[in-house]
Structures are given as structure tokens and as C-alpha cells.
Design an enzyme around this catalytic site. Sequence first.
Site, mmCIF file in Angstrom:
data_model
loop_
_atom_site.group_PDB
_atom_site.id
_atom_site.type_symbol
_atom_site.label_atom_id
_atom_site.label_comp_id
_atom_site.label_asym_id
_atom_site.label_seq_id
_atom_site.Cartn_x
_atom_site.Cartn_y
_atom_site.Cartn_z
ATOM 1 N N HIS A 48 -1.798 -5.517 1.505
ATOM 2 C CA HIS A 48 -3.094 -6.154 1.278
ATOM 3 C C HIS A 48 -2.849 -7.566 0.757
ATOM 4 O O HIS A 48 -1.910 -7.792 0.000
ATOM 5 C CB HIS A 48 -3.893 -5.377 0.219
ATOM 6 C CG HIS A 48 -5.105 -6.133 -0.244
ATOM 7 N ND1 HIS A 48 -6.302 -6.073 0.426
ATOM 8 C CD2 HIS A 48 -5.277 -7.014 -1.268
ATOM 9 C CE1 HIS A 48 -7.173 -6.879 -0.187
ATOM 10 N NE2 HIS A 48 -6.579 -7.455 -1.219
ATOM 11 N N GLU A 79 -9.881 -9.830 -7.465
ATOM 12 C CA GLU A 79 -8.877 -8.765 -7.316
ATOM 13 C C GLU A 79 -7.797 -8.873 -8.388
ATOM 14 O O GLU A 79 -7.369 -7.858 -8.939
ATOM 15 C CB GLU A 79 -8.274 -8.828 -5.897
ATOM 16 C CG GLU A 79 -9.309 -8.458 -4.832
ATOM 17 C CD GLU A 79 -8.870 -8.775 -3.401
ATOM 18 O OE1 GLU A 79 -7.746 -9.280 -3.211
ATOM 19 O OE2 GLU A 79 -9.665 -8.514 -2.478
ATOM 20 N N LYS A 116 0.833 -1.205 0.000
ATOM 21 C CA LYS A 116 0.000 0.000 0.000
ATOM 22 C C LYS A 116 0.872 1.260 0.000
ATOM 23 O O LYS A 116 2.100 1.174 0.189
ATOM 24 C CB LYS A 116 -0.930 -0.047 1.219
ATOM 25 C CG LYS A 116 -1.944 -1.216 1.180
ATOM 26 C CD LYS A 116 -2.810 -1.202 2.431
ATOM 27 C CE LYS A 116 -3.844 -2.324 2.418
ATOM 28 N NZ LYS A 116 -4.687 -2.290 3.645
ATOM 29 N N TYR A 128 -12.395 -2.285 -2.938
ATOM 30 C CA TYR A 128 -12.919 -2.369 -1.568
ATOM 31 C C TYR A 128 -14.452 -2.354 -1.529
ATOM 32 O O TYR A 128 -15.027 -1.890 -0.545
ATOM 33 C CB TYR A 128 -12.343 -1.234 -0.722
ATOM 34 C CG TYR A 128 -10.913 -1.482 -0.261
ATOM 35 C CD1 TYR A 128 -10.583 -2.642 0.449
ATOM 36 C CD2 TYR A 128 -9.902 -0.553 -0.511
ATOM 37 C CE1 TYR A 128 -9.276 -2.870 0.887
ATOM 38 C CE2 TYR A 128 -8.589 -0.773 -0.062
ATOM 39 C CZ TYR A 128 -8.293 -1.945 0.635
ATOM 40 O OH TYR A 128 -6.999 -2.164 1.078
ATOM 41 N N ASN A 167 -1.713 -0.101 7.340
ATOM 42 C CA ASN A 167 -1.214 -1.447 7.642
ATOM 43 C C ASN A 167 -0.381 -2.087 6.537
ATOM 44 O O ASN A 167 -0.238 -3.308 6.472
ATOM 45 C CB ASN A 167 -2.354 -2.351 8.146
ATOM 46 C CG ASN A 167 -3.443 -2.563 7.122
ATOM 47 O OD1 ASN A 167 -3.317 -2.127 5.975
ATOM 48 N ND2 ASN A 167 -4.499 -3.251 7.510
HETATM 49 P P1 DAT Z 1 -7.693 -6.918 5.482
HETATM 50 O O1 DAT Z 1 -6.921 -5.792 4.838
HETATM 51 O O2 DAT Z 1 -6.905 -7.560 6.598
HETATM 52 O O3 DAT Z 1 -8.218 -7.914 4.490
HETATM 53 P P2 DAT Z 1 -10.411 -5.900 5.661
HETATM 54 O O4 DAT Z 1 -10.653 -6.481 4.314
HETATM 55 O O5 DAT Z 1 -11.385 -6.223 6.728
HETATM 56 O O6 DAT Z 1 -8.959 -6.266 6.202
HETATM 57 O O7 DAT Z 1 -10.359 -4.311 5.541
HETATM 58 C C1 DAT Z 1 -9.693 -3.699 4.458
HETATM 59 C C2 DAT Z 1 -8.936 -2.518 4.980
HETATM 60 O O8 DAT Z 1 -9.837 -1.570 5.522
HETATM 61 C C3 DAT Z 1 -7.966 -2.855 6.114
HETATM 62 O O9 DAT Z 1 -6.714 -3.291 5.655
HETATM 63 C C4 DAT Z 1 -7.897 -1.557 6.842
HETATM 64 C C5 DAT Z 1 -9.292 -0.976 6.684
HETATM 65 N N1 DAT Z 1 -10.143 -1.320 7.836
HETATM 66 C C6 DAT Z 1 -10.755 -2.490 8.088
HETATM 67 N N2 DAT Z 1 -11.457 -2.466 9.226
HETATM 68 C C7 DAT Z 1 -11.289 -1.227 9.724
HETATM 69 C C8 DAT Z 1 -11.750 -0.548 10.876
HETATM 70 N N3 DAT Z 1 -12.550 -1.143 11.755
HETATM 71 N N4 DAT Z 1 -11.345 0.734 11.070
HETATM 72 C C9 DAT Z 1 -10.561 1.363 10.187
HETATM 73 N N5 DAT Z 1 -10.084 0.793 9.059
HETATM 74 C C10 DAT Z 1 -10.448 -0.479 8.834
HETATM 75 MG MG MG Z 2 -9.692 -7.779 3.051
#
Ligand code: DAT
Ligand code: MG
Length: 152
Positions: free
Chosen positions: A117, A128, A11, A51, A114
Amino acid sequence: MARERTFVMVKPDGVQRGLVGEVVGRLERRGLKIVAMKMLWIDRDLAERHYQEHTGKPFFEPLISYITSGPVVAMVVEGDSAIKVVRSMLGKTDPKEASPGTIRGDFALFTGRNVVHGSDSPESAKREISLFFDEGEIFDYRRIDEEWLYED
Ligand code: DAT
Ligand code: MG
């Protein structure tokens, strides 16, 4: 043996912090094969599609502005159980909960920054990969170490 392909992305914070080599190096040393890779600057349309499952959530807008804030490095990574293996190498979504030894557990502190991805299921991987890569940008080749990496 279930040879899979998954989508991995460094990212914008990972690119800015000079972590591209670290991420790619970890994947390579694990025995995973990079079969496609490019740098791109994601636009809003692609970000929203990538997303889409998070549309309407409170963190959606900040997430879209983060992911479009600078160039990213996108990859297709192949290997035995690659989807699960990559997810375990990334660590939990919230880096504060991610184990040391994982990418997020070693290099990040905030969910909204973080670093990496990785697809979470075969369906997301397929979706994706096709969002980011044309078939012709993905290469089928044998790596010289596969003979020693795979048991059969
Ligand atoms: P991942 O990236 O581990 O697959 P995800 O698909 O649930 O996680 O979410 C995508 C991204 O969105 C994640 O990397 C960071 C952001 N995100 C997820 N949950 C969040 C939250 N509760 N608060 C803020 N950002 C969040
Ligand atoms: Mg995810």
C-alpha cells in the site's frame, strides 16, 4: 524541492511471501528514507478507518478480511516527491496492469493480493501516517548519502 512523507505498508501477503526486504530495499536504494517502521496486526477498527473511502463498495469486506489476515509492516517514508515516487514504484492497483519493474508488476497477479500500500495524495499521507504512528515514533535524521542524492 518538495520533501514529503508518505505511508507505505507491506500487506499480509507480502509478509507471508518474504517480500518485506525486497520492498524496503527498493525504497532505500531509490534514495527514499525510512523514518518510521513497525510490524503490527491490524484489527477491524483500524482496517475500516484506513480504508474508509471504500466503505460500501463490493470489495470492502474482502479487503478488510485480507488486510486483517496476518501481520503487516507499516512505514513512513520520506524524500523528494515521495508520495508520487512511491506510487510509481508500486505500480497500478491491478497487478495484471502494473508494469514490470514495479513492485506489483514484479510480484503480484491479483488486485486483492497486491502486496503493498502507498498513500495516493498529501491528504491521505497525513491521515494514514497519523492512524498508524504517534509523532514520537517518527524520526528526523540525516542519512549519510543525502549529500550525494540531492542536487541542492
Ligand atoms: P491502491 O491500493 O492502489 O491505492 P485503492 O485505494 O483504489 O488502490 O484500493 C485499495 C485496495 O482495495 C486495493 O489495493 C485493492 C482493493 N481494491 C481496489 N479496487 C478493487 C476492485 N475493483 N476489486 C477488488 N479489490 C479492489
Ligand atoms: Mg488507495
